[in-house]
Write an enzyme that holds these catalytic residues in place. Structure first.
Site, PDB file in Angstrom:
ATOM      1  N   GLU A 141       5.386 -13.082  -5.343  1.00 60.23           N
ATOM      2  CA  GLU A 141       5.181 -14.231  -4.465  1.00 60.23           C
ATOM      3  C   GLU A 141       3.713 -14.627  -4.353  1.00 60.23           C
ATOM      4  OE1 GLU A 141       5.389 -10.556  -1.733  1.00 60.23           O
ATOM      5  OE2 GLU A 141       6.149 -11.244  -3.666  1.00 60.23           O
ATOM      6  N   ASP A 195      -0.134 -16.129  -0.784  1.00 62.79           N
ATOM      7  CA  ASP A 195       1.083 -15.329  -0.692  1.00 62.79           C
ATOM      8  C   ASP A 195       2.165 -16.153   0.004  1.00 62.79           C
ATOM      9  OD1 ASP A 195       2.035 -12.144  -0.620  1.00 62.79           O
ATOM     10  OD2 ASP A 195       2.944 -13.386   0.934  1.00 62.79           O
TER      11      ASP A 195
END
Length: 229
Positions: free
Chosen positions: A145, A102
């Site tokens: 993301e 992430d």
């Protein structure tokens, strides 16, 4: 008398012109409202077409199996690969790990440096991920993301070593804002879940990895965590 008649005629003429102007103004106002209504309707139609086009493009990319920005396989392809890989791991009897990446504070990067800078960050991290795993492994773009990777014949501890290598390489990125020249600070948080330690099903591994990632993000970013058993 003639002067009075002239004044009356002049008054009538002025009043007539005034009424004509009022009618003309009302006509123009009515036409303006109608044009505004039509333009609003066309804008909604255009927005609808854009939405349909975006959905079609997303569906096309899903069918093609490639994320357009990073060039990595997309979520659909990854999930299919994970399911088949787990079946093989169960049959053959080797370990398999899921690594989740992430990008920290990507929204802030987009706000401060622009969405193009955010895209550059994702592309760079995708390249780091791809070059950090073996050919037998499977890196992919999960969405937003987040990126993922299946690490074959790798237990949780081994996957954590790979994850730490990725984290350090991301931290070492020296990307600059193309407009201001300012350095863009980039970090990533990674989590690991593995078979047979955590789960023998794809959705189970994903749940463990995402739960560990959420906990890591809540306790501070730029770290690597192994999902709790």
């Amino acid at each position: 008398m003639k002067a009075h008649i002239a004044n009356v005629l002049q008054s009538i003429h002025v009043q007539t012109r005034h009424r004509q102007n009022e009618v003309h103004v009302r006509t123009l106002q009515s036409e303006n409202l109608e044009l505004t209504r039509i333009l609003g309707q066309k804008d909604r139609e255009i927005d609808g077409l854009r939405h349909r086009l975006a959905n079609l493009e997303a569906r096309l990319q899903e069918l093609l199996g490639t994320d357009t920005l990073t060039g990595l396989p997309n979520r659909h392809v990854f999930k299919e690969h994970l399911i088949h890989s787990l079946k093989r791991a169960l049959r053959v009897g080797y370990s398999l790990s899921l690594m989740l990446i992430d990008v920290d504070h990507l929204g802030e990067i987009n706000e401060q440096h622009g969405s193009a800078a955010g895209d550059r960050v994702l592309v760079e991290i995708a390249q780091i991920l791809k070059s950090s795993v073996r050919e037998i492994d499977m890196p992919a773009r999960w969405g937003g993301e987040e990126m993922v990777a299946v690490l074959h014949e790798t237990d949780a501890e081994g996957a954590a070593v790979v994850a730490e290598r990725v984290r350090r390489r991301v931290l070492g990125l020296a990307l600059k804002d193309e407009k201001t020249g300012r350095l863009i600070k980039v970090t990533a948080t990674l989590s690991v879940a593995s078979y047979p330690t955590h789960s023998n099903e794809a959705h189970g591994l994903l749940e463990y990895a995402f739960e560990a990632l959420r906990a890591a993000k809540n306790n501070g970013c730029n770290t690597v965590v192994i999902a709790a058993r």
